[in-house]
Motif scaffolding. Structure first.
Motif, mmCIF file in Angstrom:
data_model
loop_
_atom_site.group_PDB
_atom_site.id
_atom_site.type_symbol
_atom_site.label_atom_id
_atom_site.label_comp_id
_atom_site.label_asym_id
_atom_site.label_seq_id
_atom_site.Cartn_x
_atom_site.Cartn_y
_atom_site.Cartn_z
ATOM 1 N N THR A 41 0.830 -1.194 0.000
ATOM 2 C CA THR A 41 0.000 0.000 0.000
ATOM 3 C C THR A 41 0.869 1.249 0.000
ATOM 4 O OG1 THR A 41 -1.651 -1.181 1.294
ATOM 5 C CG2 THR A 41 -1.846 1.201 1.215
ATOM 6 N N THR A 42 0.614 2.133 -0.931
ATOM 7 C CA THR A 42 1.294 3.425 -0.956
ATOM 8 C C THR A 42 0.336 4.463 -0.406
ATOM 9 O OG1 THR A 42 2.640 2.818 -2.869
ATOM 10 C CG2 THR A 42 2.370 5.169 -2.420
ATOM 11 N N ILE A 43 0.820 5.232 0.544
ATOM 12 C CA ILE A 43 0.013 6.297 1.136
ATOM 13 C C ILE A 43 0.349 7.581 0.392
ATOM 14 C CG2 ILE A 43 -0.434 7.612 3.238
ATOM 15 C CD1 ILE A 43 0.478 5.073 4.777
ATOM 16 N N ARG A 44 -0.673 8.227 -0.153
ATOM 17 C CA ARG A 44 -0.478 9.475 -0.884
ATOM 18 C C ARG A 44 -1.023 10.622 -0.044
ATOM 19 N NH1 ARG A 44 -1.305 5.487 -4.458
ATOM 20 N NH2 ARG A 44 0.219 5.287 -6.121
ATOM 21 N N ILE A 45 -0.145 11.566 0.242
ATOM 22 C CA ILE A 45 -0.490 12.705 1.088
ATOM 23 C C ILE A 45 -0.684 13.930 0.205
ATOM 24 C CG2 ILE A 45 0.259 14.162 3.017
ATOM 25 C CD1 ILE A 45 -0.121 11.197 3.782
ATOM 26 N N SER A 46 -1.752 14.659 0.438
ATOM 27 C CA SER A 46 -2.005 15.893 -0.302
ATOM 28 C C SER A 46 -2.898 16.790 0.547
ATOM 29 C CB SER A 46 -2.696 15.572 -1.626
ATOM 30 O OG SER A 46 -3.014 16.752 -2.322
ATOM 31 N N ASN A 47 -2.547 18.064 0.596
ATOM 32 C CA ASN A 47 -3.343 19.063 1.314
ATOM 33 C C ASN A 47 -3.629 18.655 2.760
ATOM 34 O OD1 ASN A 47 -3.314 20.593 -1.028
ATOM 35 N ND2 ASN A 47 -5.182 19.651 -1.778
ATOM 36 N N ASP A 48 -2.563 18.380 3.470
ATOM 37 C CA ASP A 48 -2.627 17.968 4.872
ATOM 38 C C ASP A 48 -2.125 19.135 5.724
ATOM 39 O OD1 ASP A 48 -2.081 16.917 7.447
ATOM 40 O OD2 ASP A 48 -1.701 14.926 6.614
ATOM 41 N N GLY A 49 -3.009 19.683 6.551
ATOM 42 C CA GLY A 49 -2.677 20.852 7.370
ATOM 43 C C GLY A 49 -1.928 20.551 8.646
ATOM 44 N N GLY A 50 -1.735 19.300 8.998
ATOM 45 C CA GLY A 50 -0.964 18.976 10.198
ATOM 46 C C GLY A 50 -1.825 18.381 11.282
ATOM 47 N N GLY A 51 -1.691 18.926 12.503
ATOM 48 C CA GLY A 51 -2.454 18.403 13.633
ATOM 49 C C GLY A 51 -1.555 18.090 14.803
ATOM 50 N N SER A 52 -1.967 17.153 15.600
ATOM 51 C CA SER A 52 -1.247 16.766 16.809
ATOM 52 C C SER A 52 0.059 16.053 16.478
ATOM 53 C CB SER A 52 -2.135 15.843 17.647
ATOM 54 O OG SER A 52 -1.387 15.158 18.612
ATOM 55 N N ILE A 53 1.150 16.512 17.075
ATOM 56 C CA ILE A 53 2.450 15.865 16.869
ATOM 57 C C ILE A 53 2.407 14.446 17.422
ATOM 58 C CG2 ILE A 53 4.910 15.923 17.416
ATOM 59 C CD1 ILE A 53 4.618 18.989 17.684
ATOM 60 N N ALA A 54 1.879 14.287 18.632
ATOM 61 C CA ALA A 54 1.844 12.960 19.264
ATOM 62 C C ALA A 54 1.043 11.962 18.427
ATOM 63 C CB ALA A 54 1.270 13.063 20.672
ATOM 64 N N ALA A 55 -0.098 12.384 17.921
ATOM 65 C CA ALA A 55 -0.916 11.494 17.093
ATOM 66 C C ALA A 55 -0.186 11.148 15.804
ATOM 67 C CB ALA A 55 -2.262 12.144 16.787
ATOM 68 N N ARG A 56 0.488 12.118 15.206
ATOM 69 C CA ARG A 56 1.204 11.861 13.951
ATOM 70 C C ARG A 56 2.390 10.930 14.186
ATOM 71 N NH1 ARG A 56 -0.044 13.989 8.700
ATOM 72 N NH2 ARG A 56 -1.494 15.117 9.994
ATOM 73 N N VAL A 57 3.097 11.094 15.298
ATOM 74 C CA VAL A 57 4.221 10.215 15.615
ATOM 75 C C VAL A 57 3.738 8.774 15.733
ATOM 76 C CG1 VAL A 57 5.893 9.608 17.427
ATOM 77 C CG2 VAL A 57 5.704 11.981 16.642
ATOM 78 N N SER A 58 2.610 8.573 16.367
ATOM 79 C CA SER A 58 2.040 7.236 16.507
ATOM 80 C C SER A 58 1.699 6.647 15.139
ATOM 81 C CB SER A 58 0.795 7.307 17.389
ATOM 82 O OG SER A 58 0.189 6.058 17.490
ATOM 83 N N PRO A 114 9.114 26.359 28.259
ATOM 84 C CA PRO A 114 10.388 26.109 27.575
ATOM 85 C C PRO A 114 10.793 24.627 27.539
ATOM 86 C CG PRO A 114 10.573 28.052 28.944
ATOM 87 C CD PRO A 114 9.229 27.433 29.244
ATOM 88 N N SER A 115 10.580 23.902 28.621
ATOM 89 C CA SER A 115 10.950 22.480 28.636
ATOM 90 C C SER A 115 10.106 21.689 27.640
ATOM 91 C CB SER A 115 10.812 21.901 30.040
ATOM 92 O OG SER A 115 9.463 21.978 30.467
ATOM 93 N N GLN A 116 8.821 22.018 27.538
ATOM 94 C CA GLN A 116 7.947 21.348 26.578
ATOM 95 C C GLN A 116 8.308 21.736 25.148
ATOM 96 O OE1 GLN A 116 5.439 18.927 27.101
ATOM 97 N NE2 GLN A 116 6.694 18.861 28.950
ATOM 98 N N PHE A 117 8.651 23.011 24.949
ATOM 99 C CA PHE A 117 9.077 23.475 23.622
ATOM 100 C C PHE A 117 10.312 22.694 23.168
ATOM 101 C CE2 PHE A 117 11.601 26.212 20.859
ATOM 102 C CZ PHE A 117 10.679 26.494 19.862
ATOM 103 N N GLU A 118 11.283 22.520 24.053
ATOM 104 C CA GLU A 118 12.500 21.770 23.705
ATOM 105 C C GLU A 118 12.166 20.310 23.405
ATOM 106 O OE1 GLU A 118 15.555 22.811 23.014
ATOM 107 O OE2 GLU A 118 14.797 24.847 23.351
ATOM 108 N N LYS A 119 11.341 19.715 24.251
ATOM 109 C CA LYS A 119 10.964 18.311 24.064
ATOM 110 C C LYS A 119 10.308 18.097 22.707
ATOM 111 C CE LYS A 119 7.654 14.844 25.441
ATOM 112 N NZ LYS A 119 6.430 14.566 26.140
ATOM 113 N N TRP A 120 9.284 18.886 22.391
ATOM 114 C CA TRP A 120 8.549 18.682 21.144
ATOM 115 C C TRP A 120 9.354 19.121 19.922
ATOM 116 C CZ3 TRP A 120 5.199 15.119 21.116
ATOM 117 C CH2 TRP A 120 4.471 14.837 22.258
ATOM 118 N N SER A 121 10.237 20.109 20.081
ATOM 119 C CA SER A 121 11.143 20.473 18.982
ATOM 120 C C SER A 121 12.029 19.286 18.633
ATOM 121 C CB SER A 121 12.033 21.652 19.377
ATOM 122 O OG SER A 121 11.305 22.831 19.492
#
Length: 163
Positions: A41-58, A114-121
């Motif tokens: 299966t090939t996943i084709r991405i188009s016009n994706d605005g983003g969202g939750s980093i944690a959900a996307r990492v999963s 700041p600690s959360q900013f560093e972590k998620w960066s």
């Protein structure tokens, strides 16, 4: 009172039936989740605005474990969508657009600690190829506005080009 027993569903028959169902379910589950079944299966991405980093990492870890290919050929891929770029089977087209900014709290007006900013960066940066990671950590993560670049610039930074 006379008791009737359905043939094959006495105590032994019921146990056999349940065991049979369990084995059938287990076999079907294994087939559904094997990498060979999903890898094509090939996943084709188009016009994706983003969202939750944690959900996307999963989601990305799931795609990685199945060995799926990701193609970003047209449209835009912003924010958390750009995390696909670190997958080994991701390719981009020169004309696709990608938007980067630093990690933010979903609620407008609130500032991330700041600690959360560093972590998620760092979480975001770890999902990019090294040259893109360096650019993100030095420039884009400090922006609250979307920094848009095209696929050809990402290709120059080591992201695979779709053929």
């Amino acid at each position: 009172m006379k008791r009737y027993r359905l043939r094959g569903f006495g105590r032994r028959g019921l146990v056999r039936s349940r065991l049979g169902n369990l084995f059938a379910f287990a076999a079907m589950s294994l087939l559904a989740f094997t990498p060979a079944a999903s890898a094509s299966t090939t996943i084709r991405i188009s016009n994706d605005g983003g969202g939750s980093i944690a959900a996307r990492v999963s989601e990305i870890e799931s795609i990685r474990s199945r060995g799926q290919k990701v193609e970003i050929r047209v449209g835009y891929c912003n924010s958390a969508c750009t995390l696909y770029l670190g997958l080994p089977n991701t390719c981009v087209s020169p004309g696709a657009r990608f938007g980067f900014h630093g990690p933010q709290i979903a609620t407008k007006g609130l500032t991330m600690l700041p600690s959360q900013f560093e972590k998620w960066s760092q979480v975001m940066a770890n999902h990019y190829p090294r040259p893109l990671r360096n650019w993100f950590m030095n420039s884009a993560r400090h922006s609250t506005d979307l920094i848009t670049i095209k696929g050809d610039q990402l290709i120059a930074l080591g992201v695979s080009q779709c053929v």
